[in-house]
Design a protein around this motif. Structure first.
Motif, PDB file in Angstrom:
ATOM      1  N   ILE A 147       0.833  -1.201   0.000  1.00  0.00           N
ATOM      2  CA  ILE A 147       0.000   0.000   0.000  1.00  0.00           C
ATOM      3  C   ILE A 147       0.869   1.254   0.000  1.00  0.00           C
ATOM      4  N   ALA A 148       1.908   1.248   0.813  1.00  0.00           N
ATOM      5  CA  ALA A 148       2.801   2.408   0.874  1.00  0.00           C
ATOM      6  C   ALA A 148       3.490   2.642  -0.469  1.00  0.00           C
ATOM      7  N   GLY A 263      -1.718   4.193  -8.797  1.00  0.00           N
ATOM      8  CA  GLY A 263      -1.282   3.774  -7.470  1.00  0.00           C
ATOM      9  C   GLY A 263      -2.125   2.645  -6.921  1.00  0.00           C
ATOM     10  N   LEU A 264      -3.449   2.737  -7.105  1.00  0.00           N
ATOM     11  CA  LEU A 264      -4.339   1.668  -6.663  1.00  0.00           C
ATOM     12  C   LEU A 264      -4.065   0.396  -7.452  1.00  0.00           C
ATOM     13  N   ALA A 265      -3.850   0.527  -8.751  1.00  0.00           N
ATOM     14  CA  ALA A 265      -3.525  -0.645  -9.562  1.00  0.00           C
ATOM     15  C   ALA A 265      -2.262  -1.327  -9.059  1.00  0.00           C
ATOM     16  N   ARG A 266      -1.285  -0.510  -8.659  1.00  0.00           N
ATOM     17  CA  ARG A 266      -0.057  -1.102  -8.135  1.00  0.00           C
ATOM     18  C   ARG A 266      -0.338  -1.905  -6.871  1.00  0.00           C
ATOM     19  N   ALA A 270       0.342  -5.885  -6.715  1.00  0.00           N
ATOM     20  CA  ALA A 270       1.333  -6.339  -5.745  1.00  0.00           C
ATOM     21  C   ALA A 270       0.731  -7.332  -4.755  1.00  0.00           C
ATOM     22  N   LEU A 271      -0.538  -7.133  -4.435  1.00  0.00           N
ATOM     23  CA  LEU A 271      -1.222  -8.031  -3.501  1.00  0.00           C
ATOM     24  C   LEU A 271      -1.848  -9.217  -4.208  1.00  0.00           C
ATOM     25  N   ASN A 272      -1.739  -9.244  -5.540  1.00  0.00           N
ATOM     26  CA  ASN A 272      -2.232 -10.356  -6.348  1.00  0.00           C
ATOM     27  C   ASN A 272      -3.702 -10.662  -6.071  1.00  0.00           C
ATOM     28  N   ALA A 450      -8.642   8.163  -1.347  1.00  0.00           N
ATOM     29  CA  ALA A 450      -9.686   7.143  -1.503  1.00  0.00           C
ATOM     30  C   ALA A 450      -9.146   5.804  -1.992  1.00  0.00           C
ATOM     31  N   THR A 451      -7.884   5.722  -2.355  1.00  0.00           N
ATOM     32  CA  THR A 451      -7.370   4.460  -2.880  1.00  0.00           C
ATOM     33  C   THR A 451      -7.298   3.379  -1.798  1.00  0.00           C
ATOM     34  N   ARG A 452      -6.879   3.756  -0.595  1.00  0.00           N
ATOM     35  CA  ARG A 452      -6.806   2.762   0.476  1.00  0.00           C
ATOM     36  C   ARG A 452      -8.205   2.333   0.905  1.00  0.00           C
ATOM     37  N   ALA A 453      -9.137   3.273   0.948  1.00  0.00           N
ATOM     38  CA  ALA A 453     -10.520   2.924   1.280  1.00  0.00           C
ATOM     39  C   ALA A 453     -11.090   1.963   0.244  1.00  0.00           C
TER      40      ALA A 453
END
Length: 464
Positions: A147-148, A263-266, A270-272, A450-453
């Motif tokens: 996330i970071a 950023g959200l796509a990353r 990354a979290l697959n 809003a990306t983390r939410a």
């Protein structure tokens, strides 16, 4: 500095999180020298205080958790400790405060510490906190690091000035992301936009030195379909409705929606996450030239709807409309757009809240809980149907800039919704994308909003 946790070793310094009410009892249980040091330095355990204390068994650190009244006025309180403590590795210790934190609270605080280590150093070395954190027991360290990293990508893209982040550079950034995670990507550029029926993207960007383009990234082959559309206006002069100098000053951030979805796509890749991801970014610069689109031009969109241009500075909704029409043709399970779209949204809720519009009640509920868990506040706004007449000029199907100045964020959202067939599955975020002042975990400058939410909400909404 990498936004990662460190591994505990013999040099790791124990860090105790204290409230003013706990302070005296905690000091009484320590060596007298620790209590004396704390008293001498005036540490009261207020939110934001931190202190490194020498002790016979090695140094210990304390950080203030503050009172409930202090905590409710901000977030990422532990990140303040990272700003106040000297360089070193720190490990949170079990205690009254830490043990009482819900798992999502502990994760949010640990994430805030990571995010506080961000610095935009492309043009000049930056001073960032050198205090590093051992991943607290019970948190998913790999998830928080992913996330970071996604948030750092968003911030970097927004912070980069348009001279180095035009449509070509934004495409290069998207291609680098695709390469890193094995995603497919294609770009439709310049005149090909007309041949492939993206007329409004072409119209907005045709006056710029760098050709307009539509970026289309795909990742994942199984699971529900999620499509993210991000406004990529790399710089917005306002076009022929030229902005004033003051209003133009921050327009390098007008691709904040594109930066947010990348950023959200990353994070997702990354979290697959088990889904099929598509990211669409119309990347343009809204410039002034002999071939700029004009006020009172009427453009025909990809969807076939005609749009009267009553302000060339309302260009973001035009490029998003063509991208949304393309996304809608595939009927994804969830369609989300993100854009630094209207000043009305900023005026309504300020720079810290992410206003959003949705007809999906399940998503709204998941977002509200996800926003709390991720310390990423959002605020629901209405798709108010009675305002539909405000975006209907009569001479064309739609008006890109209704007169009167009322409900600007709502009318923009209603405009975008016209390009989506299954409107209940469509959600739009009208974000600011910028921190005007530095705060714990949030440097001044570009900001993911809003990306983390959304990342928290996706498993519930898409049944992942």
């Amino acid at each position: 500095m990498p936004l990662t946790f460190v591994i505990a070793d013999d040099a790791t310094i124990p860090l105790h999180l204290l409230t003013p009410e706990d302070l005296d009892a905690w000091c009484a249980a320590q060596d007298a020298s620790v209590g004396d040091w704390i008293a001498r330095h005036g540490f009261t355990a207020a939110a934001g205080e931190a202190l490194l204390c020498p002790a016979s068994g090695g140094p210990v650190a304390v950080a203030g958790w503050g009172s409930p009244a202090q905590r409710v006025r901000g977030r990422f309180h532990l990140a303040r400790a990272a700003q106040a403590l000297p360089a070193g590795s720190y490990a949170l210790q079990s205690g009254a405060v830490v043990d009482a934190l819900a798992p999502e609270q502990l994760s949010a605080e640990a994430l805030g510490w990571l995010l506080g280590g961000y610095g935009f150093d492309r043009y000049r070395a930056q001073t960032v906190p050198q205090a590093r954190l051992v991943a607290p027991e019970g948190v998913d360290a790999a998830r928080l690091e992913a996330i970071a990293a996604g948030e750092a990508l968003t911030r970097d893209l927004i912070n980069t000035p348009a001279a180095d982040m035009g449509p070509e550079a934004l495409e290069a950034a998207a291609r680098a992301l695709a390469t890193e995670f094995g995603a497919a990507i294609e770009a439709t550029v310049g005149g090909d936009l007309l041949e492939r029926n993206f007329p409004m993207i072409h119209a907005v960007g045709r006056a710029a030195a760098q050709a307009p383009r539509l970026l289309d990234l795909r990742w994942g082959t199984a699971g529900p379909k999620l499509t993210l559309v991000g406004k990529g206006v790399c710089f917005d002069t306002g076009g022929l409705n030229l902005k004033s100098g003051a209003s133009m000053g921050l327009m390098k951030k007008d691709m904040g929606g594109a930066a947010a979805v990348l950023g959200l796509a990353r994070m997702i890749m990354a979290l697959n996450l088990p889904l099929q991801l598509r990211v669409l970014v119309p990347a343009v610069e809204n410039s002034v030239s002999a071939n700029s689109f004009r006020p009172q031009d009427i453009l025909t969109s990809r969807k076939g709807l005609t749009v009267e241009i009553n302000n060339t500075d309302a260009e973001g909704r035009l490029v998003l409309a063509d991208a949304l029409a393309l996304a809608d043709e595939e009927r994804p399970d969830l369609l989300i757009s993100m854009a630094t779209l209207t000043g009305a949204a900023r005026v309504a809720v300020g720079p810290d809240l992410s206003p959003y519009f949705t007809g999906d009640e399940m998503l709204a509920a998941a977002l509200e809980s996800g926003a709390v868990a991720a310390a990423d506040p959002v605020w629901r706004m209405p798709f108010h149907d009675p305002y539909e007449t405000m975006i209907e000029p009569g001479i064309a199907d739609l008006d890109n800039a209704p007169k009167g100045g009322f409900a600007g964020a709502i009318t923009a959202a209603l405009f975008l919704r016209r390009f989506v067939t299954d409107s209940p599955s469509y959600t739009h975020f009208d974000i600011y994308g910028w921190n005007p002042t530095a705060a714990p975990g949030r440097t001044k400058g570009g900001a993911g909003m809003a990306t983390r939410a959304l990342l928290e909400a996706l498993p519930q909404v898409l049944s992942l």
